[in-house]
Design a protein around this motif. Structure first.
Motif, PDB file in Angstrom:
ATOM      1  N   MET A  76      44.549-115.746 -20.935  1.00 33.90           N
ATOM      2  CA  MET A  76      45.282-117.277 -21.013  1.00 33.90           C
ATOM      3  C   MET A  76      44.355-118.381 -19.970  1.00 33.90           C
ATOM      4  O   MET A  76      44.135-119.071 -20.547  1.00 33.90           O
ATOM      5  CB  MET A  76      46.469-117.573 -21.076  1.00 33.90           C
ATOM      6  CG  MET A  76      47.160-118.624 -21.481  1.00 33.90           C
ATOM      7  SD  MET A  76      48.853-118.781 -21.521  1.00 33.90           S
ATOM      8  CE  MET A  76      49.108-118.168 -23.393  1.00 33.90           C
ATOM      9  N   ARG A  77      44.120-117.587 -18.825  1.00 34.61           N
ATOM     10  CA  ARG A  77      43.254-118.553 -18.016  1.00 34.61           C
ATOM     11  C   ARG A  77      41.966-118.616 -18.471  1.00 34.61           C
ATOM     12  O   ARG A  77      41.403-119.472 -18.076  1.00 34.61           O
ATOM     13  CB  ARG A  77      43.228-117.729 -16.700  1.00 34.61           C
ATOM     14  CG  ARG A  77      44.739-117.901 -15.751  1.00 34.61           C
ATOM     15  CD  ARG A  77      44.809-117.046 -14.651  1.00 34.61           C
ATOM     16  NE  ARG A  77      43.426-117.206 -13.985  1.00 34.61           N
ATOM     17  CZ  ARG A  77      42.923-116.257 -13.207  1.00 34.61           C
ATOM     18  NH1 ARG A  77      42.747-114.954 -13.346  1.00 34.61           N
ATOM     19  NH2 ARG A  77      41.689-116.619 -12.598  1.00 34.61           N
ATOM     20  N   ALA A 161      41.058-121.243 -28.775  1.00 32.41           N
ATOM     21  CA  ALA A 161      41.581-120.710 -27.497  1.00 32.41           C
ATOM     22  C   ALA A 161      42.909-122.006 -27.658  1.00 32.41           C
ATOM     23  O   ALA A 161      44.041-121.722 -26.979  1.00 32.41           O
ATOM     24  CB  ALA A 161      40.787-121.585 -26.364  1.00 32.41           C
ATOM     25  N   ASN A 162      42.667-123.206 -28.057  1.00 35.53           N
ATOM     26  CA  ASN A 162      43.626-124.469 -28.179  1.00 35.53           C
ATOM     27  C   ASN A 162      45.052-123.803 -28.930  1.00 35.53           C
ATOM     28  O   ASN A 162      46.090-124.050 -28.445  1.00 35.53           O
ATOM     29  CB  ASN A 162      43.107-125.660 -28.617  1.00 35.53           C
ATOM     30  CG  ASN A 162      42.381-126.387 -27.862  1.00 35.53           C
ATOM     31  OD1 ASN A 162      42.561-126.351 -26.581  1.00 35.53           O
ATOM     32  ND2 ASN A 162      41.354-127.150 -28.368  1.00 35.53           N
ATOM     33  N   LYS A 163      44.833-123.109 -30.096  1.00 35.45           N
ATOM     34  CA  LYS A 163      45.770-122.707 -30.785  1.00 35.45           C
ATOM     35  C   LYS A 163      46.586-121.463 -29.870  1.00 35.45           C
ATOM     36  O   LYS A 163      48.095-121.565 -29.969  1.00 35.45           O
ATOM     37  CB  LYS A 163      45.388-121.850 -32.003  1.00 35.45           C
ATOM     38  CG  LYS A 163      44.859-123.069 -32.913  1.00 35.45           C
ATOM     39  CD  LYS A 163      44.513-122.159 -34.196  1.00 35.45           C
ATOM     40  CE  LYS A 163      43.909-123.354 -35.381  1.00 35.45           C
ATOM     41  NZ  LYS A 163      43.461-122.805 -36.835  1.00 35.45           N
ATOM     42  N   LYS A 166      49.199-122.360 -27.325  1.00 40.50           N
ATOM     43  CA  LYS A 166      50.568-122.980 -27.731  1.00 40.50           C
ATOM     44  C   LYS A 166      51.314-121.805 -27.392  1.00 40.50           C
ATOM     45  O   LYS A 166      52.625-122.133 -27.400  1.00 40.50           O
ATOM     46  CB  LYS A 166      50.521-123.087 -29.150  1.00 40.50           C
ATOM     47  CG  LYS A 166      49.502-124.445 -29.560  1.00 40.50           C
ATOM     48  CD  LYS A 166      49.514-124.604 -31.110  1.00 40.50           C
ATOM     49  CE  LYS A 166      48.815-125.981 -31.412  1.00 40.50           C
ATOM     50  NZ  LYS A 166      48.516-126.046 -32.578  1.00 40.50           N
ATOM     51  N   ARG A 167      51.000-120.564 -26.958  1.00 36.66           N
ATOM     52  CA  ARG A 167      51.808-119.301 -27.089  1.00 36.66           C
ATOM     53  C   ARG A 167      52.607-119.575 -25.407  1.00 36.66           C
ATOM     54  O   ARG A 167      53.708-118.895 -25.484  1.00 36.66           O
ATOM     55  CB  ARG A 167      51.062-118.032 -26.694  1.00 36.66           C
ATOM     56  CG  ARG A 167      50.271-117.779 -28.322  1.00 36.66           C
ATOM     57  CD  ARG A 167      51.260-117.523 -29.280  1.00 36.66           C
ATOM     58  NE  ARG A 167      50.792-116.504 -30.254  1.00 36.66           N
ATOM     59  CZ  ARG A 167      51.512-115.973 -31.331  1.00 36.66           C
ATOM     60  NH1 ARG A 167      52.746-116.425 -31.441  1.00 36.66           N
ATOM     61  NH2 ARG A 167      50.910-115.443 -32.341  1.00 36.66           N
ATOM     62  N   ASP A 177      50.618-110.303 -29.668  1.00 34.41           N
ATOM     63  CA  ASP A 177      50.510-111.897 -30.133  1.00 34.41           C
ATOM     64  C   ASP A 177      49.589-112.203 -30.960  1.00 34.41           C
ATOM     65  O   ASP A 177      49.838-113.036 -31.973  1.00 34.41           O
ATOM     66  CB  ASP A 177      50.747-112.662 -28.862  1.00 34.41           C
ATOM     67  CG  ASP A 177      51.887-113.429 -28.510  1.00 34.41           C
ATOM     68  OD1 ASP A 177      52.771-113.407 -29.520  1.00 34.41           O
ATOM     69  OD2 ASP A 177      52.006-114.185 -27.643  1.00 34.41           O
ATOM     70  N   ILE A 178      48.211-111.883 -30.550  1.00 36.46           N
ATOM     71  CA  ILE A 178      47.238-112.226 -31.498  1.00 36.46           C
ATOM     72  C   ILE A 178      47.690-111.536 -33.068  1.00 36.46           C
ATOM     73  O   ILE A 178      47.071-112.248 -34.031  1.00 36.46           O
ATOM     74  CB  ILE A 178      45.984-111.469 -31.090  1.00 36.46           C
ATOM     75  CG1 ILE A 178      45.525-112.384 -29.767  1.00 36.46           C
ATOM     76  CG2 ILE A 178      44.668-111.634 -32.248  1.00 36.46           C
ATOM     77  CD1 ILE A 178      44.265-111.824 -29.004  1.00 36.46           C
TER      78      ILE A 178
END
Length: 247
Positions: A76-77, A161-163, A166-167, A177-178
């Motif tokens: 996520m980073r 990445a933007n989608k 939202k996680r 998750d993916i």
């Protein structure tokens, strides 16, 4: 021009970094080291800023280990870096990999795709494509019903990445998750033959440093709910490749 290639690597694993970066250099690519987050080194407050134990209890079949939390934060980073620096797309690799020379050709073909979010570069379960289209004489783009659950290597666009951002706060492991791509309208494809594979001669330093046990609090209903959700997710094709493949 080569997109950024981020290699997630523990601070203590200098030799692993050199091995992976050398393998990339051997095929004419340059990698950028991205320091992995150690989940068990985080305070409770830091963990709570990324991970929701409440959502985990409601929507996943078991708790997440410190290792899974650290792994997710590491990915996520990178997505945050893409958002903050407006990086159009990048390649994300873990550091226990075999890298095939045709990764160069795969990256070139990815640069020609349209409206894409995430491209799988590896799969440890040989999941089949549902639809496919030739990208070149040797490379095939396809979509899935059962999305590969490993995160050894993938390409991700800024939209993707933007989608995925939202996680946050997340409540499942990043690879799981993916797989639940429809929850954030994530378009997932893959390119075969895959250019990335796990190097089984390595013991994962990230897993070793992030050790932790799963809770035994999982119940019949938590497991049932998760299996039901996954069953319905796998009824949904991961992407419309006709809208993604080059014209």
């Amino acid at each position: 021009m080569q997109p950024p290639i981020f290699i997630i690597n523990m601070a203590s694993s200098i030799e692993r970094w050199h091995t992976t970066s050398t393998r990339l250099q051997a095929i004419g690519l340059e990698g950028t080291r991205f320091e992995a987050t150690v989940g068990k080194a985080l305070s409770e407050q830091e963990v709570a800023s990324w991970y929701s134990s409440e959502l985990n209890l409601k929507r996943h079949h078991r708790n997440m280990t410190p290792g899974e939390i650290g792994c997710y934060i590491s990915h996520m980073r990178i997505w945050e870096k893409m958002r903050d620096e407006q990086i159009p797309f990048c390649i994300v690799l873990e550091d226990d990999l075999k890298i095939e020379p045709h990764l160069v050709d795969v990256i070139e073909q990815i640069g020609k795709l349209r409206n894409w979010d995430l491209v799988k570069l590896s799969d440890n379960c040989a999941n089949p494509f549902i639809d496919e289209v030739k990208l070149s004489d040797t490379l095939t783009l396809g979509n899935y019903l059962k999305v590969p659950n490993c995160t050894h290597g993938y390409a991700i666009s800024l939209d993707g990445a933007n989608k995925l951002l939202k996680r946050r706060p997340f409540f499942r492991a990043v690879d799981v998750d993916i797989q639940f791509h429809s929850e954030v309208a994530l378009n997932i494809t893959g390119v075969k033959p895959y250019p990335i594979d796990e190097d089984l001669s390595f013991v994962s330093d990230i897993a070793t440093s992030n050790n932790g046990r799963h809770s035994n609090r999982s119940t019949f209903w938590r497991n049932f709910r998760h299996r039901k959700d996954m069953y319905f997710q796998r009824k949904k094709i991961s992407a419309d490749i006709k809208s993604i493949a080059p014209k």
